[in-house]
Scaffold this motif. Structure first.
Motif, PDB file in Angstrom:
ATOM      1  N   LEU A   1     -12.241  14.900   0.873  1.00 49.64           N
ATOM      2  CA  LEU A   1     -12.030  14.400  -0.485  1.00 49.64           C
ATOM      3  C   LEU A   1     -10.550  14.366  -0.862  1.00 49.64           C
ATOM      4  N   SER A   2      -9.747  15.232  -0.264  1.00 53.58           N
ATOM      5  CA  SER A   2      -8.307  15.181  -0.546  1.00 53.58           C
ATOM      6  C   SER A   2      -7.709  13.871  -0.053  1.00 53.58           C
ATOM      7  N   ALA A   3      -8.159  13.399   1.111  1.00 53.13           N
ATOM      8  CA  ALA A   3      -7.692  12.106   1.606  1.00 53.13           C
ATOM      9  C   ALA A   3      -8.174  10.978   0.699  1.00 53.13           C
ATOM     10  N   TYR A   4      -9.408  11.074   0.237  1.00 50.88           N
ATOM     11  CA  TYR A   4      -9.962  10.055  -0.664  1.00 50.88           C
ATOM     12  C   TYR A   4      -9.180  10.017  -1.974  1.00 50.88           C
TER      13      TYR A   4
ATOM     14  N   ALA B   1       3.408  14.673  -7.503  1.00 47.76           N
ATOM     15  CA  ALA B   1       2.005  14.830  -7.113  1.00 47.76           C
ATOM     16  C   ALA B   1       1.727  14.085  -5.809  1.00 47.76           C
ATOM     17  N   LEU B   2       2.270  12.877  -5.686  1.00 47.28           N
ATOM     18  CA  LEU B   2       2.091  12.121  -4.449  1.00 47.28           C
ATOM     19  C   LEU B   2       2.765  12.819  -3.278  1.00 47.28           C
ATOM     20  N   ALA B   3       3.981  13.317  -3.487  1.00 51.58           N
ATOM     21  CA  ALA B   3       4.692  14.001  -2.415  1.00 51.58           C
ATOM     22  C   ALA B   3       3.944  15.249  -1.970  1.00 51.58           C
ATOM     23  N   ASP B   4       3.434  16.012  -2.930  1.00 50.17           N
ATOM     24  CA  ASP B   4       2.685  17.230  -2.581  1.00 50.17           C
ATOM     25  C   ASP B   4       1.406  16.888  -1.824  1.00 50.17           C
ATOM     26  N   GLY B   5       0.732  15.835  -2.279  1.00 51.67           N
ATOM     27  CA  GLY B   5      -0.503  15.439  -1.616  1.00 51.67           C
ATOM     28  C   GLY B   5      -0.265  14.968  -0.197  1.00 51.67           C
ATOM     29  N   LEU B   6       0.779  14.196   0.017  1.00 50.70           N
ATOM     30  CA  LEU B   6       1.079  13.709   1.365  1.00 50.70           C
ATOM     31  C   LEU B   6       1.536  14.851   2.270  1.00 50.70           C
ATOM     32  N   LYS B   7       2.261  15.808   1.705  1.00 46.35           N
ATOM     33  CA  LYS B   7       2.670  16.984   2.477  1.00 46.35           C
ATOM     34  C   LYS B   7       1.434  17.763   2.940  1.00 46.35           C
ATOM     35  N   TYR B   8       0.455  17.902   2.039  1.00 46.45           N
ATOM     36  CA  TYR B   8      -0.790  18.580   2.403  1.00 46.45           C
ATOM     37  C   TYR B   8      -1.478  17.856   3.553  1.00 46.45           C
ATOM     38  N   LEU B   9      -1.540  16.521   3.480  1.00 45.31           N
ATOM     39  CA  LEU B   9      -2.199  15.753   4.533  1.00 45.31           C
ATOM     40  C   LEU B   9      -1.454  15.881   5.861  1.00 45.31           C
ATOM     41  N   ARG B  10      -0.128  15.847   5.834  1.00 41.46           N
ATOM     42  CA  ARG B  10       0.644  15.977   7.079  1.00 41.46           C
ATOM     43  C   ARG B  10       0.421  17.332   7.726  1.00 41.46           C
ATOM     44  N   GLU B  11       0.466  18.381   6.923  1.00 38.30           N
ATOM     45  CA  GLU B  11       0.270  19.723   7.474  1.00 38.30           C
ATOM     46  C   GLU B  11      -1.147  19.888   8.014  1.00 38.30           C
TER      47      GLU B  11
ATOM     48  N   GLN C   1      -9.723  14.192   9.816  1.00 39.14           N
ATOM     49  CA  GLN C   1      -8.499  13.817  10.515  1.00 39.14           C
ATOM     50  C   GLN C   1      -8.341  12.302  10.571  1.00 39.14           C
ATOM     51  N   ALA C   2      -9.400  11.579  10.863  1.00 37.68           N
ATOM     52  CA  ALA C   2      -9.307  10.121  10.900  1.00 37.68           C
ATOM     53  C   ALA C   2      -8.884   9.572   9.546  1.00 37.68           C
ATOM     54  N   TYR C   3      -9.458  10.135   8.477  1.00 40.35           N
ATOM     55  CA  TYR C   3      -9.137   9.632   7.140  1.00 40.35           C
ATOM     56  C   TYR C   3      -7.694   9.948   6.770  1.00 40.35           C
ATOM     57  N   ARG C   4      -7.259  11.190   7.031  1.00 45.64           N
ATOM     58  CA  ARG C   4      -5.895  11.538   6.617  1.00 45.64           C
ATOM     59  C   ARG C   4      -4.854  10.761   7.424  1.00 45.64           C
ATOM     60  N   LEU C   5      -5.142  10.466   8.699  1.00 42.69           N
ATOM     61  CA  LEU C   5      -4.201   9.662   9.468  1.00 42.69           C
ATOM     62  C   LEU C   5      -4.082   8.258   8.895  1.00 42.69           C
ATOM     63  N   TYR C   6      -5.204   7.699   8.425  1.00 45.75           N
ATOM     64  CA  TYR C   6      -5.137   6.389   7.784  1.00 45.75           C
ATOM     65  C   TYR C   6      -4.329   6.451   6.488  1.00 45.75           C
ATOM     66  N   VAL C   7      -4.600   7.440   5.640  1.00 45.90           N
ATOM     67  CA  VAL C   7      -3.908   7.525   4.357  1.00 45.90           C
ATOM     68  C   VAL C   7      -2.409   7.733   4.559  1.00 45.90           C
ATOM     69  N   LEU C   8      -2.038   8.559   5.522  1.00 45.76           N
ATOM     70  CA  LEU C   8      -0.615   8.748   5.809  1.00 45.76           C
ATOM     71  C   LEU C   8       0.023   7.438   6.262  1.00 45.76           C
ATOM     72  N   GLY C   9      -0.685   6.681   7.092  1.00 41.38           N
ATOM     73  CA  GLY C   9      -0.171   5.380   7.494  1.00 41.38           C
ATOM     74  C   GLY C   9      -0.056   4.425   6.323  1.00 41.38           C
ATOM     75  N   PHE C  10      -1.052   4.440   5.451  1.00 36.56           N
ATOM     76  CA  PHE C  10      -1.051   3.588   4.259  1.00 36.56           C
ATOM     77  C   PHE C  10       0.141   3.910   3.362  1.00 36.56           C
TER      78      PHE C  10
ATOM     79  N   GLY D   1       3.006   4.872   4.447  1.00 41.67           N
ATOM     80  CA  GLY D   1       4.246   4.674   5.177  1.00 41.67           C
ATOM     81  C   GLY D   1       4.747   5.907   5.890  1.00 41.67           C
ATOM     82  N   GLN D   2       3.853   6.891   6.048  1.00 44.90           N
ATOM     83  CA  GLN D   2       4.225   8.136   6.720  1.00 44.90           C
ATOM     84  C   GLN D   2       3.294   8.404   7.907  1.00 44.90           C
ATOM     85  N   GLY D   3       2.962   7.365   8.627  1.00 43.40           N
ATOM     86  CA  GLY D   3       1.979   7.468   9.695  1.00 43.40           C
ATOM     87  C   GLY D   3       2.388   8.400  10.823  1.00 43.40           C
ATOM     88  N   LEU D   4       1.386   8.868  11.544  1.00 44.42           N
ATOM     89  CA  LEU D   4       1.580   9.728  12.718  1.00 44.42           C
ATOM     90  C   LEU D   4       0.936   9.021  13.915  1.00 44.42           C
ATOM     91  N   PRO D   5       1.629   8.026  14.484  1.00 43.38           N
ATOM     92  CA  PRO D   5       1.026   7.232  15.557  1.00 43.38           C
ATOM     93  C   PRO D   5       0.591   8.054  16.750  1.00 43.38           C
TER      94      PRO D   5
END
Length: 223
Positions: free
Chosen positions: A54-57, A76-86, A101-110, A112-116
């Motif tokens: 739900l955090s990714a959603y 708030a966006l920066a904190d949320g993206l930091k949570y997803l990266r960690e 993991q699949a969802y958070r990798l998509y959201v990070l890519g969306f 602009g902070q993707g982890l290819p």
């Protein structure tokens, strides 16, 4: 999140302007009320336990709301993206962990902070992903990383096995996954022939308007 999600994706039309903006702002505020100190999101209040999927959603919604012109606090966006990266760096095994993991990798890519690299590692074991949507989210993450062959393979894997049962981890059904995959495939620009067939099959034989879940409603409207 489901209440605001399709509003963030509407083209300009009947809900454009003040009414749409007010509803989106209210939805954003409600979601942010559930953001924890570590950037993740809890189900009922900011003091609850973080919900990985739900955090990714929630973050996807906040990013789409910002793209639609709604004010979303950058902190708030920066904190949320930091949570997803960690969380992506410490992803576990098992169906729930792999779906998140699949969802958070998509959201990070969306964002602009993707982890290819992490996406490619997950693609090596795509058969372990528990749902069609998880496979499509991985495909979308790979598409954002411009890894077209792996992205198309991931999308094809999700489309090849669309059946699933309701699962509490991602609140999803075959109908929800079909609608969400339509959105992801359209935005990726890949497999246009498969997209045409998928779109033609909407809203799907499983749709029961009197008994739709919020996930089914949100993604069906988005599709």
């Amino acid at each position: 999140t489901s209440r605001g999600f399709p509003l963030a994706m509407l083209p300009d039309g009947p809900l454009a302007g003040d009414q749409r903006a007010a509803r989106l702002l209210a939805a954003v505020a409600s979601v942010l009320d559930r953001q924890r100190y570590d950037g993740g999101f809890a189900l009922w209040s900011a003091s609850g336990e973080a919900e990985p999927w739900l955090s990714a959603y929630a973050m996807e919604f906040l990013l789409r709301a910002r793209n639609a012109g709604t004010t979303v606090p950058e902190a708030a966006l920066a904190d949320g993206l930091k949570y997803l990266r960690e969380a992506a760096d410490n992803a576990g095994d098992g169906p729930a962990a792999l779906a998140a993991q699949a969802y958070r990798l998509y959201v990070l890519g969306f964002a602009g902070q993707g982890l290819p690299g992490a996406a490619r590692v997950l693609a090596e074991n795509i058969g372990q992903l528990p749902t069609p949507l998880a496979k499509a989210q991985l495909g979308a993450a790979l598409a954002l990383a411009h890894d077209t062959p792996r992205a198309e393979a991931a999308f094809a894997a999700g489309l090849a096995a669309p059946a699933r049962r309701w699962w509490s981890v991602d609140y999803g059904t075959a109908l929800r996954d079909q609608a969400a995959m339509t959105v992801l495939l359209k935005e990726s620009g890949l497999l246009p022939d498969r997209l045409a067939r998928l779109t033609a099959s909407l809203p799907g034989a499983d749709l029961s308007p009197a008994a739709l879940s919020t996930q089914e409603e949100a993604w069906t409207v988005a599709a």
